[in-house]
Design an enzyme around this catalytic site. Sequence first.
Site, mmCIF file in Angstrom:
data_model
loop_
_atom_site.group_PDB
_atom_site.id
_atom_site.type_symbol
_atom_site.label_atom_id
_atom_site.label_comp_id
_atom_site.label_asym_id
_atom_site.label_seq_id
_atom_site.Cartn_x
_atom_site.Cartn_y
_atom_site.Cartn_z
ATOM 1 N N THR A 174 0.851 -1.188 0.000
ATOM 2 C CA THR A 174 0.000 0.000 0.000
ATOM 3 C C THR A 174 0.884 1.235 0.000
ATOM 4 O O THR A 174 2.009 1.208 0.502
ATOM 5 C CB THR A 174 -0.871 0.079 1.265
ATOM 6 O OG1 THR A 174 0.015 0.079 2.386
ATOM 7 C CG2 THR A 174 -1.804 -1.081 1.362
ATOM 8 N N GLU A 230 -6.109 -2.879 -1.047
ATOM 9 C CA GLU A 230 -6.575 -3.971 -0.181
ATOM 10 C C GLU A 230 -7.794 -4.694 -0.744
ATOM 11 O O GLU A 230 -8.226 -5.694 -0.193
ATOM 12 C CB GLU A 230 -6.930 -3.421 1.207
ATOM 13 C CG GLU A 230 -5.725 -3.059 2.071
ATOM 14 C CD GLU A 230 -5.243 -1.638 1.868
ATOM 15 O OE1 GLU A 230 -5.501 -1.068 0.797
ATOM 16 O OE2 GLU A 230 -4.590 -1.092 2.781
ATOM 17 N N LYS A 237 -12.298 18.909 10.643
ATOM 18 C CA LYS A 237 -13.192 18.928 11.802
ATOM 19 C C LYS A 237 -13.331 20.358 12.281
ATOM 20 O O LYS A 237 -12.391 20.934 12.821
ATOM 21 C CB LYS A 237 -12.648 18.021 12.902
ATOM 22 C CG LYS A 237 -12.720 16.575 12.453
ATOM 23 C CD LYS A 237 -11.915 15.636 13.307
ATOM 24 C CE LYS A 237 -11.824 14.285 12.632
ATOM 25 N NZ LYS A 237 -10.560 13.989 11.971
ATOM 26 N N TRP A 292 -18.119 17.831 10.583
ATOM 27 C CA TRP A 292 -17.133 17.398 9.601
ATOM 28 C C TRP A 292 -17.384 18.103 8.276
ATOM 29 O O TRP A 292 -18.520 18.217 7.824
ATOM 30 C CB TRP A 292 -17.219 15.885 9.382
ATOM 31 C CG TRP A 292 -16.631 15.083 10.509
ATOM 32 C CD1 TRP A 292 -16.220 15.565 11.715
ATOM 33 C CD2 TRP A 292 -16.402 13.684 10.535
ATOM 34 N NE1 TRP A 292 -15.747 14.552 12.497
ATOM 35 C CE2 TRP A 292 -15.842 13.380 11.794
ATOM 36 C CE3 TRP A 292 -16.602 12.645 9.621
ATOM 37 C CZ2 TRP A 292 -15.482 12.080 12.152
ATOM 38 C CZ3 TRP A 292 -16.248 11.368 9.979
ATOM 39 C CH2 TRP A 292 -15.690 11.074 11.236
#
Length: 543
Positions: free
Chosen positions: A185, A330, A439, A444
Amino acid sequence: MLGLMQEWPLLLHRIIDHASRQFGEREVVTRSIEGPIVRTNYRQIRTRSLQLAKRLTRDGIKLGDRVATMAWNTGRHLETWYGISGIGAIYHTVNPRLHPEQIAWIINHAEDRIVFADLTFVPLLEAIAGHLKSVERFIILTDGAHLPKNNLRNCVAYEDWLAQADADFEWASFDERTAAGLCYTSGTTGNPKGVLYSHRSNTLHSMASTGGDGLRIDVTDIVLPVVPLFHANSWSLAFSAPMRGAGLVMPGPKLDGASVYELLENEKVTMTAGVPTVWLMLLDYMRKNNKRLSTVKLVAIGGAAAPLSMIREFEIDYGIDVRHAWGMTEMSPIGSTGSLKASVADLPRDEKLQLKAKQGWAQFGVEMKITDDDNKELPWDGVKFGHLKVSGFAVTSGYFRGEGGNILDADGFFDTGDVATIDPNGYMQITDRAKDVIKSGGEWISSIDLENIAVSHPDVMEAAVIGVPHPKWDERPLLIVVAQEGKTPDKQKVLDFMSGRVAKFWMPDDVQVISEIPHTATGKINKLKLREIFKDYKLPTVV
Ligand code: AMP
């Protein structure tokens, strides 16, 4: 009672066998590293993969060994994948855009025994070869005439090495759950982690992700994967194109707008796939040179959010269907694609486009859920956003060598690290990476949403939004833009353009114009780097 159907393990070499039998003459065209366009076909690719498998065996490579490839998309690279996995060894794709130290770390972690590399990467490998303890030999993907003088261990030109074996060889036979491929990754924190694909997961993923509602590939297609083979299995295209009988056009090292355009047109490509930055370059080239694409029917965009303005341009201005895809290394990597379900088929055009800007719905083989911080599932109302978790036959169950420990929740779901909503029609929308979400005052703010709107301003070429510390609100959004060539975006005008399109408290506190936005090794906006660049920056709203 068990069924009485045949055991027929899903092994990758069956794909190239099938392609050779059914579509043997189907072309695989490569813009080679040496320069010229090279033409081969599935029959020849299979023959040479068998030769490669036999030659590797002579070098002592066996079931479970890791063999690295560090190469652009070419016919030769394709052969290495089939040849390596055909003896039960593991093709390990190394992303050459990573930092050399990271490349050395990854090769050592994988304990690769052989490295196949393009000419391009000889100097890079020479610089790190001293640290690569497990590598016994370097095979440069070229012929003897082009092999430069170098000091790599046991180095040989691919064509000379390959010619030492014939194709009289039987593929090995093993369990379909055997590891086939390894890809680390591009994780921006901590050490990279290896995702280990199996023959079974790659085969099923290729079948599932390229049906009519997925990447939509069939026997009449000619596919150009701009997405590199070293980026998450090239979104399956190295397997699914031969599986479905589509021709392949491999762009080699040249991925700029003009070069990609030339190949798309000259080779009559019908389907292509890549990250948004690649399409920014292509669209820019087409706009400036007043060009159109005459054969491309479908463009798959993924790896990062496809802005609505980009989808609109492809679909409305050029009449090309867009498949917005979401996924990750993944997940082999495709998790969802955004074709239009019957339930939304009658929506007005603009609403359909907006739906396509979402990241699509999970196809068979992928289950999705969104949860709150306590792992409680959230409703699919298109409003509540939470941690996006997935499970399926091509989703990782753990990283190579157990790095990161147990990565699944109690129900066997993998946390993608993305934050998303899912609407009642099943369309998922990525709000942000959990670590990029801004934030502000307990709420959010989605950096992706803001970027998508900013980039539709005519003076803005590319946009990124990061959270900057604020004493009252915790964080506030800073919009960073790159200008379209010849334009000078005016801060206030960009903000005026955005206002009304987002909630008031989402509006960026400031706009900064820079000459270039940094990207990661897989073509995503590098927010870590941007945060570094702007670490001493103070918002004008902080007094
Ligand atoms: P990688 O493993 O390098 O392919 O990165 C996977 C990550 O890229 C995902 O977890 C998302 O954060 C991001 N990503 C991939 N596709 C999209 C998309 N269509 N829209 C937004 N983010 C995406």
